[in-house]
Design an enzyme around this catalytic site. Structure first.
Site, short mmCIF file in Angstrom:
data_model
loop_
_atom_site.label_atom_id
_atom_site.label_comp_id
_atom_site.label_asym_id
_atom_site.label_seq_id
_atom_site.Cartn_x
_atom_site.Cartn_y
_atom_site.Cartn_z
N LEU A 519 0.60 -1.16 0.05
CA LEU A 519 0.12 -0.33 -0.40
C LEU A 519 0.83 0.69 0.16
O LEU A 519 -0.02 2.37 -0.58
CB LEU A 519 -0.97 -0.20 0.80
CG LEU A 519 -1.49 -0.69 1.13
CD1 LEU A 519 -2.25 -1.24 2.49
CD2 LEU A 519 -3.04 -1.02 -0.11
N GLY A 520 2.09 1.14 0.60
CA GLY A 520 2.53 2.53 0.64
C GLY A 520 3.60 2.37 1.68
O GLY A 520 4.15 1.17 2.54
N GLY A 522 5.87 3.90 4.49
CA GLY A 522 6.02 4.86 6.01
C GLY A 522 7.16 5.29 6.69
O GLY A 522 8.30 3.86 6.13
N PHE A 524 8.36 4.17 9.16
CA PHE A 524 8.43 2.82 10.14
C PHE A 524 9.28 1.73 9.21
O PHE A 524 8.99 0.49 10.10
CB PHE A 524 7.37 3.17 10.92
CG PHE A 524 7.34 4.00 11.48
CD1 PHE A 524 8.46 4.13 13.19
CD2 PHE A 524 5.93 4.94 11.68
CE1 PHE A 524 8.16 5.34 14.13
CE2 PHE A 524 5.98 6.33 12.58
CZ PHE A 524 6.77 6.08 13.02
N LYS A 541 2.00 -3.81 8.86
CA LYS A 541 3.15 -2.39 8.96
C LYS A 541 3.95 -3.17 8.85
O LYS A 541 4.08 -3.80 10.39
CB LYS A 541 2.60 -1.18 9.46
CG LYS A 541 4.25 -0.33 9.75
CD LYS A 541 3.32 0.76 10.19
CE LYS A 541 2.09 1.92 9.31
NZ LYS A 541 2.59 3.40 9.82
N ASP A 638 2.67 13.45 15.06
CA ASP A 638 3.33 13.31 13.76
C ASP A 638 1.68 13.11 13.01
O ASP A 638 1.42 12.15 12.37
CB ASP A 638 4.39 12.36 13.68
CG ASP A 638 4.51 11.95 12.45
OD1 ASP A 638 4.59 13.43 11.71
OD2 ASP A 638 4.81 10.77 11.90
#
Ligand code: ATP
Length: 830
Positions: A519-520, A522, A524, A541, A638
């Site tokens: 999905l992408g 980041g 982390f 994640k 954040d």
């Protein structure tokens, strides 16, 4: 009917039924008995009595009756009109009372007018339980009250009169559930650590036990309450102390039409659950066959009896402690570490020691302190009494416990001494040099606390040493296996409230973490879409960033974060840890993140003004929950458009909250590019000096709000006349041209009043001085009010005002936390 009023009678044969038909109240006879009792039972095929009124006074015929007496009390009469039971309230404000059988199973007597309300209650069966702990009941925990015995077992399977066994709470030294046999302890749960009872070996495997089990905040009398609510409200659950002295947790299985036992204590298959079976200073082990072992440094007090299997005399120290010797001037005592045990009973809390070291030092400084432990969720625990009721726990006993020994009894030293002797006798003079060298090492004392000999999860010290020396990887897996609640090296170890994900099944769910599922990326790590076998969609994640925390803290944080639930927060569903691989599993948000829509000319069409306003309000609500209403007070640090995810209905959900906590305050080291990307949202005091507080989140919220209104990234202004979105917004606002800020795609459809109010709120949030910014609670009030009185914002001029900002803020008494510390503080007794 679920209500009885003055003048009405519930005769034997009649019943009251709660509105949702879950509970029934009436007269019943236990199995194999003809005696009649007034009781409440779960109305299912296998009737389960949960409360009995006249347990001491059975009625012998079928002519008992429940009424409301003239004085307002609930009363039960037998066929001769003799009173067999009364609610016994001595004074009523009004004797016009009525009682209702609620859907919770609580039978509540109140004044007729307030029937069904929570106030005006004169008496309720939940405050006078018999042998059953139902969801929603509250068991008081208060050190001033001391031990509280809430439930008393029936005398036998068919006699509800009070038997010998009671169950309740001991609030001292970390609250525990206790089963008593008369006055003697029979079983205990181990101390509650805010997540589990630390001594229940299989508690982490019984998701439904913990689900909703909690200890409330103290009320005005400093009383806390243990209570629980099933995660699935349609589950019919009960805890019952049986006449056999065992606490059963049962759940109704509608398919099989039976009550199934979820857990049973003391477990008949594990005699170590019987209180202090091995006596003092000994551990009980039931893993193969039952055995009792003295702690290292102790020996059986009565060796003959001990060898015959009579362990009740326990063990005694082999060498008196240094601190107990009147003429002792030698080395101070030390501590030996143990893991995988149920912590001994009779602990005291020593709350002024706030970490393991301080706890150890305090124990060392007090000669009557026999042991200490520092347990997350409890704090510094010390034992000044004999150490009793210690048993091995396989999985959940990850707590490290340190008991005091004379320094000569500590493992490392003895082993080195033995080694020295062997070397001397084998190789003579040459080797003597080596031995002397070893002795020199041995002599070198650690600074601070005296020697602590520690070990990984184990059955016995010697085994532990063997594992360590044979294989480093084994040691690691032993260390990891002490943890509970997470996938540990392929073994699924469930910890309730945190569903567990197996690495293999995550790989299957995400097509082996394929690019197509990505999905992408980041700061982390990468995020993948996944689908579980049941069809549930998830986002995984895969953390690449390093946490500066230990595994145990990391897991504890995840458990705490997973407890945060709000409709505007992305739900953390669980995690998986396998070796270095750590993953967080979230609910999947089909509409990606706000930036995906907001900053794309075609896609922003989907975001009309109403949708944008509800997104702004949702973000504000989520943030307010983090700042004020959650058990943990969290500063997000954040907040930005890519951290606002959108569900199928475009409802906003804040993501990545708690990352500061999970990463132990290290998250900005995770990825420097990320920090740069985030910069535009950072408050002056945070960006320039690393100071953050709830007010730095308010600043980021203000930037986000202005972005939502103008449909442009704050960074897109950099190369233009107005160096930032904030100065641009200020200039327009100041020139009374605030509507020019509004994204052309919504300018015509929005309500100018609402829009100007929002821009005004945004300007208040992005003021340079944290003191002048509103709190999120105030922001929420302003957003919800149609025509709020809004203060004038000050011109944001960042650089020129730098020097005065932080002085303002500090004098305002705000909490400022440096970026080296954690952002999150536990809210204690708000
Ligand atoms: N629960 C989720 N459901 C759907 N998509 C998600 C979910 N979580 C993250 N994503 C997507 O994965 C991508 C990466 O998300 P992540 O939160 O890791 O990074 P980020 O917010 O872009 O950056 P940062 O780590 O700096 O906050 C984002 O584009 C986001 O849209």
């Amino acid at each position: 009917v679920d209500i009885i009023r003055q003048g009405q009678t519930v005769r034997d044969g009649d019943t009251l039924i709660s509105e949702a038909e879950i509970f029934e109240l009436g007269f019943f006879s236990p199995e194999n008995s003809t005696l009649r009792f007034l009781g409440i039972w779960y109305k299912v095929d296998v009737k389960a009595v949960v409360w009995v009124a006249n347990r001491n006074n059975p009625i012998s015929g079928n002519d008992g009756a429940l009424r409301i007496g003239v004085d307002g009390n609930l009363v039960v009469f037998d066929g001769n009109n003799s009173l067999v039971w009364s609610s016994n309230v001595s004074r009523f404000s009004s004797n016009n009372t009525a009682a209702i059988l609620q859907n919770s199973g609580n039978f509540v007597l109140s004044s007729n007018e307030s029937i069904g309300d929570t106030h005006g209650v004169h008496w309720q069966s939940f405050s006078h339980p018999t042998d059953t702990f139902l969801p929603g009941m509250r068991v008081p925990v208060n050190s001033a009250i001391g031990e509280y015995r809430a439930f008393t077992a029936w005398k036998s399977a068919n006699d509800p009169s009070p038997g010998n066994y009671t169950v309740g709470v001991d609030p001292h030294g970390g609250p525990q559930i206790i089963i008593w046999d008369h006055i003697k302890r029979r079983w205990r749960s181990g101390q509650w650590n805010s997540v589990i009872f630390t001594g229940v070996s299989n508690m982490s495997n019984i998701a439904s036990f913990l689900y909703g089990f909690k200890l409330s905040q103290p009320d005005e009398n400093r009383t806390q309450y243990f209570t629980y609510n099933p995660s699935n409200p349609s589950d019919l659950l009960r805890f019952r102390v049986g006449w056999d002295g065992r606490e059963h947790q049962l759940r109704w299985n509608e398919d099989e039409k039976k009550w199934e036992d979820l857990q049973l204590h003391p477990d008949p298959t594990n005699r170590c659950e019987l209180y202090n079976l091995c006596g003092k200073y000994a551990t009980c082990d039931n893993s193969n066959s039952l055995s009792c072992n003295c702690l290292k440094g102790f020996r059986p007090k009565f060796p003959d009896q001990w060898s015959r299997g009579n362990w009740s005399g326990g063990c005694e120290r082999k060498i008196e402690l240094q601190c107990q010797r009147t003429n002792g001037t030698g080395e101070p005592d030390g501590f030996k570490g143990l893991k995988c045990i149920k912590l001994p009973d009779l602990s005291n809390l020593f709350l002024s020691a706030s970490n393991l070291d301080a706890c150890g030092r305090s124990c060392l400084g007090n000669c009557s302190c026999n042991a200490y432990a520092f347990v997350s969720g409890i704090g510094c625990m010390m034992w000044t009494e004999d150490l009793v009721d210690i048993s091995h726990l396989d999985q959940s006993g990850s707590l490290e416990f340190f008991y005091r020994l004379h320094h000569s009894e500590l493992d490392g030293r003895r082993k080195i001494s033995k080694l020295v002797i062997i070397i001397i006798s084998l190789v003579g003079a040459c080797s003597l040099m080596v031995a002397l060298w070893l002795l020199w090492i041995y002599k070198k004392k650690p600074k601070g606390l005296p020697a602590v000999s520690s070990m990984p999860c184990c059955k016995d010290n010697d085994i532990a040493v063997l594992v360590q020396s044979k294989s480093k990887s084994k040691e690691l897996s032993a260390d990891l296996s002490v943890s509970s609640g997470i996938l540990i090296d392929g073994n699924q170890v469930n910890r309730p409230e945190l569903p567990i994900f197996n690495l293999g099944s995550l790989a299957a769910a995400t097509n082996n973490f394929s690019e197509g599922n990505r999905l992408g990326q980041g700061g982390f790590g990468a995020v993948y879409k996944g689908e579980l076998p049941g069809g549930q969609e998830i986002a995984v994640k895969r953390l690449s960033a390093k946490s500066c925390q230990g595994l145990e803290e990391f897991k504890n944080e995840i458990i705490l974060i997973a407890k945060l639930q709000h409709r505007n927060l992305v739900r953390l569903l669980g995690c998986s840890i396998q070796g270095d691989e750590k993953m967080l599993i979230y609910e999947y948000m089909p509409n990606k993140s706000l930036d995906y829509f907001l900053f794309n000319e075609a896609r922003k069409e989907k975001l009309d003004w109403r949708t944008r306003l509800s997104i702004i309000e949702g973000i504000a609500r989520g943030l307010l929950y983090l700042h004020r209403d959650s058990r943990l007070r969290i500063i997000h640090r954040d907040l930005k458009a890519s951290n606002i995810l959108l569900d199928g209905e475009m409802n906003p959900k804040i993501s990545d909250f708690g990352m500061a906590r999970i990463f132990g305050g290290n998250q900005h080291e995770a990825n420097t590019v990320r920090v740069v990307g985030t910069y535009g949202y950072m408050s002056p005091e945070y960006a320039m000096e690393g100071l953050f507080s709830v007010k730095s989140d308010v600043y980021s919220f203000g930037v986000l709000l202005l972005e939502i209104i103008c449909g442009r990234r704050n960074t897109s202004f950099r190369s233009m006349e107005h160096t930032s979105l904030i100065t641009y917004a200020w200039d327009l606002w100041n020139e009374d041209k605030a509507m020019d800020l509004v994204d052309p795609s919504i300018r015509d459809s929005c309500s100018p009043n609402e829009m100007l109010k929002c821009i005004h709120i945004g300007m208040l949030c992005v003021q340079d001085s944290a003191m002048h910014r509103p709190t999120m609670a105030a922001v929420m009030l302003l957003l919800e009010s149609e025509t709020p009185t809004l203060p004038m914002p000050r011109q944001p001029s960042y650089a020129s005002m730098r020097s005065s900002i932080d002085a303002d803020f500090i004098s305002d008494g705000h909490e400022i936390v440096s970026s080296n510390n954690l952002t999150v503080t536990m809210v204690v007794g708000r």
